[in-house]
Scaffold this motif. Structure first.
Motif, mmCIF file in Angstrom:
data_model
loop_
_atom_site.group_PDB
_atom_site.id
_atom_site.type_symbol
_atom_site.label_atom_id
_atom_site.label_comp_id
_atom_site.label_asym_id
_atom_site.label_seq_id
_atom_site.Cartn_x
_atom_site.Cartn_y
_atom_site.Cartn_z
ATOM 1 N N SER A 3 0.830 -1.193 0.000
ATOM 2 C CA SER A 3 0.000 0.000 0.000
ATOM 3 C C SER A 3 0.867 1.246 0.000
ATOM 4 N N ALA A 4 0.426 2.250 -0.709
ATOM 5 C CA ALA A 4 1.221 3.457 -0.873
ATOM 6 C C ALA A 4 1.159 4.332 0.368
ATOM 7 N N ASP A 5 2.303 4.865 0.750
ATOM 8 C CA ASP A 5 2.377 5.840 1.833
ATOM 9 C C ASP A 5 2.302 7.221 1.198
ATOM 10 N N THR A 6 1.088 7.696 1.000
ATOM 11 C CA THR A 6 0.915 8.933 0.255
ATOM 12 C C THR A 6 1.456 10.160 0.983
ATOM 13 N N THR A 7 1.762 10.033 2.249
ATOM 14 C CA THR A 7 2.339 11.170 2.965
ATOM 15 C C THR A 7 3.739 11.483 2.456
ATOM 16 N N ARG A 8 4.390 10.494 1.812
ATOM 17 C CA ARG A 8 5.736 10.708 1.282
ATOM 18 C C ARG A 8 5.693 11.336 -0.103
ATOM 19 N N ALA A 9 4.554 11.271 -0.765
ATOM 20 C CA ALA A 9 4.470 11.696 -2.156
ATOM 21 C C ALA A 9 4.117 13.175 -2.236
ATOM 22 N N THR A 10 5.102 13.999 -2.524
ATOM 23 C CA THR A 10 4.883 15.445 -2.574
ATOM 24 C C THR A 10 5.393 16.075 -3.858
ATOM 25 N N ASP A 11 6.130 15.302 -4.668
ATOM 26 C CA ASP A 11 6.786 15.878 -5.840
ATOM 27 C C ASP A 11 5.952 15.723 -7.101
ATOM 28 N N VAL A 12 6.120 16.704 -7.988
ATOM 29 C CA VAL A 12 5.568 16.645 -9.338
ATOM 30 C C VAL A 12 6.746 16.609 -10.305
ATOM 31 N N ALA A 47 4.321 12.238 -6.676
ATOM 32 C CA ALA A 47 2.863 12.097 -6.611
ATOM 33 C C ALA A 47 2.217 12.243 -7.975
ATOM 34 N N PHE A 48 2.844 13.029 -8.848
ATOM 35 C CA PHE A 48 2.287 13.331 -10.174
ATOM 36 C C PHE A 48 3.442 13.229 -11.164
ATOM 37 N N TYR A 49 3.325 12.286 -12.101
ATOM 38 C CA TYR A 49 4.384 12.047 -13.083
ATOM 39 C C TYR A 49 3.892 12.447 -14.464
ATOM 40 N N ALA A 50 4.425 13.555 -14.988
ATOM 41 C CA ALA A 50 4.138 13.960 -16.361
ATOM 42 C C ALA A 50 5.188 13.320 -17.250
ATOM 43 N N VAL A 51 4.752 12.428 -18.111
ATOM 44 C CA VAL A 51 5.660 11.573 -18.868
ATOM 45 C C VAL A 51 6.372 12.375 -19.964
ATOM 46 N N PRO A 52 7.701 12.282 -20.040
ATOM 47 C CA PRO A 52 8.427 12.979 -21.113
ATOM 48 C C PRO A 52 7.910 12.585 -22.493
ATOM 49 N N TYR A 53 7.943 13.549 -23.394
ATOM 50 C CA TYR A 53 7.374 13.394 -24.736
ATOM 51 C C TYR A 53 8.447 12.976 -25.732
ATOM 52 N N MET A 54 8.105 12.024 -26.611
ATOM 53 C CA MET A 54 8.972 11.560 -27.686
ATOM 54 C C MET A 54 10.296 10.999 -27.172
ATOM 55 N N LYS A 55 10.214 10.267 -26.073
ATOM 56 C CA LYS A 55 11.375 9.580 -25.530
ATOM 57 C C LYS A 55 11.133 8.077 -25.613
ATOM 58 N N LEU A 64 8.823 4.183 -13.045
ATOM 59 C CA LEU A 64 7.510 3.846 -12.500
ATOM 60 C C LEU A 64 7.538 2.762 -11.423
ATOM 61 N N PRO A 65 8.341 1.691 -11.556
ATOM 62 C CA PRO A 65 8.357 0.704 -10.470
ATOM 63 C C PRO A 65 8.796 1.279 -9.126
ATOM 64 N N GLU A 66 9.553 2.385 -9.167
ATOM 65 C CA GLU A 66 10.009 3.018 -7.928
ATOM 66 C C GLU A 66 9.057 4.110 -7.444
ATOM 67 N N MET A 67 8.056 4.430 -8.245
ATOM 68 C CA MET A 67 7.089 5.467 -7.852
ATOM 69 C C MET A 67 5.955 4.821 -7.063
ATOM 70 N N ALA A 68 6.289 4.351 -5.886
ATOM 71 C CA ALA A 68 5.339 3.577 -5.089
ATOM 72 C C ALA A 68 4.178 4.397 -4.561
ATOM 73 N N ASN A 69 4.280 5.728 -4.651
ATOM 74 C CA ASN A 69 3.237 6.592 -4.105
ATOM 75 C C ASN A 69 2.606 7.500 -5.155
ATOM 76 N N VAL A 70 2.872 7.232 -6.420
ATOM 77 C CA VAL A 70 2.355 8.089 -7.476
ATOM 78 C C VAL A 70 0.830 7.985 -7.536
ATOM 79 N N ARG A 71 0.188 9.116 -7.756
ATOM 80 C CA ARG A 71 -1.270 9.131 -7.824
ATOM 81 C C ARG A 71 -1.789 9.466 -9.220
ATOM 82 N N VAL A 72 -0.937 10.129 -10.022
ATOM 83 C CA VAL A 72 -1.329 10.478 -11.387
ATOM 84 C C VAL A 72 -0.149 10.263 -12.326
ATOM 85 N N VAL A 73 -0.405 9.590 -13.440
ATOM 86 C CA VAL A 73 0.561 9.488 -14.534
ATOM 87 C C VAL A 73 -0.093 10.168 -15.731
#
Length: 319
Positions: A3-12, A47-55, A64-73
């Motif tokens: 289960s995700a510890d969302t208290t750790r997820a603060t970065d965009v 917490a929010f991962y905006a995926v790089p374009y044309m990569k 992504l496997p390390e983004m255990a607390n991501v809420r939006v891709v």
């Protein structure tokens, strides 16, 4: 996944520096990553991962496997088939959003460019220019042609907007489900076989799904009228390349392709030199229209995210 510890997820994580995007919420923490070799921060705090374009897909999927607390891709592409393998490993409740609307103008512009260039035989004029030869002659016009758009989402609609001034005899629309629009009815996919024989130009604007993979196969192509033009600005996998090659080499059909299967198209592939084909290297989206629209999309989504409001363009939710 635990289960995700969302208290750790603060970065965009943004592929565009936050300083270049006006109006971002001030109560979020922004880091810039455009698929470089080093991560800008701990992926577990994203917490929010905006995926790089044309990569490359392997690079954008890597954190992504390390983004255990991501809420939006959030992708910057309309198609999301390259992201689907990662969804089962996302934390429960994480949302995958696409970029519906971002590429409408640019892709619709290219679609019209491909149609007009193919019908008016612009590639032949360019080759004549290179050879210093003045070769006149009659060519096809888009005026009075019957056009069929297969896939009528926001891009398909934007294409029709741009077809309107060209005095087409008819524009017909096909999508997964039937509906009415201000321009006329959208017919269901089941009606496609009956519509193909009357179309002078068939535009593929569908997403790539299990239902549409290989949709343009031998049977589809055989139903197209002699001399018709197939335009694919969707995904290469929508078209059976071997079946298309057979029709091109016979001279019965023409094609204008912004996407191919395989892609990138190998230098030795016979599709490059097939008669009656115009190929561009998947450039529907990358134009000067991209950056301002990408910034607006990210700003608007992050405002909703910061306010705890429902996001737009949610394709699927992990769980």
């Amino acid at each position: 996944m635990a289960s995700a510890d969302t208290t750790r997820a603060t970065d965009v994580w943004l592929p565009i520096p936050a300083t270049e995007i006006d109006g971002l919420p001030e109560d979020l923490s922004y880091v810039h990553w455009d698929a470089g070799p080093e991560y800008p921060a701990d992926p577990a705090r994203c917490a929010f991962y905006a995926v790089p374009y044309m990569k490359p897909a392997d690079r954008i999927l890597k954190p992504l496997p390390e983004m255990a607390n991501v809420r939006v891709v959030q992708t910057l592409t309309a198609g999301i088939e390259h992201m689907l393998p990662a969804v089962p490993r996302l934390p429960a409740g994480a949302k995958l959003c696409n970029a519906r609307g971002l590429h409408d103008a640019s892709t619709a512009e290219l679609t019209l460019t491909l149609i007009l260039a193919a019908l008016r035989d612009i590639p032949a004029f360019v080759r004549s220019q290179d050879a210093g030869q003045w070769r006149q002659g009659f060519r096809d016009s888009l005026a009075d042609k019957s056009v069929l758009i297969v896939g009528y989402g926001s891009i398909g609609s934007a294409i029709e907007d741009r077809l309107t001034p060209f005095e087409c005899a008819r524009v017909a629309r096909i999508a997964r489900t039937a509906r009415d629009t201000v321009r006329g009815p959208v017919l269901p996919l089941a009606e496609l076989p009956a519509m193909l024989p009357d179309a002078d130009v068939v535009i593929m604007a569908t997403p790539l799904t299990e239902d549409t993979r290989g949709l343009v196969g031998a049977d589809f192509l055989a139903r197209m009228k002699d001399g018709a033009l197939l335009v694919n600005i969707a995904r290469g996998g929508v078209v059976d390349t071997k079946a298309l090659l057979a029709e091109l080499e016979s001279g019965r059909l023409r094609a204008a392709l912004d996407v191919t299967d395989p892609e990138p198209l190998p230098a030795t592939h016979p599709l490059w030199h097939a008669p009656g084909v115009l190929i561009t290297p998947h450039v529907g989206g990358p134009s000067t229209a991209f950056l301002p629209r990408a910034k607006r999309l990210l700003r608007d989504q992050l405002r909703l995210f910061a306010a705890g409001e429902p996001l737009r363009n949610v394709i699927t939710t992990a769980g």
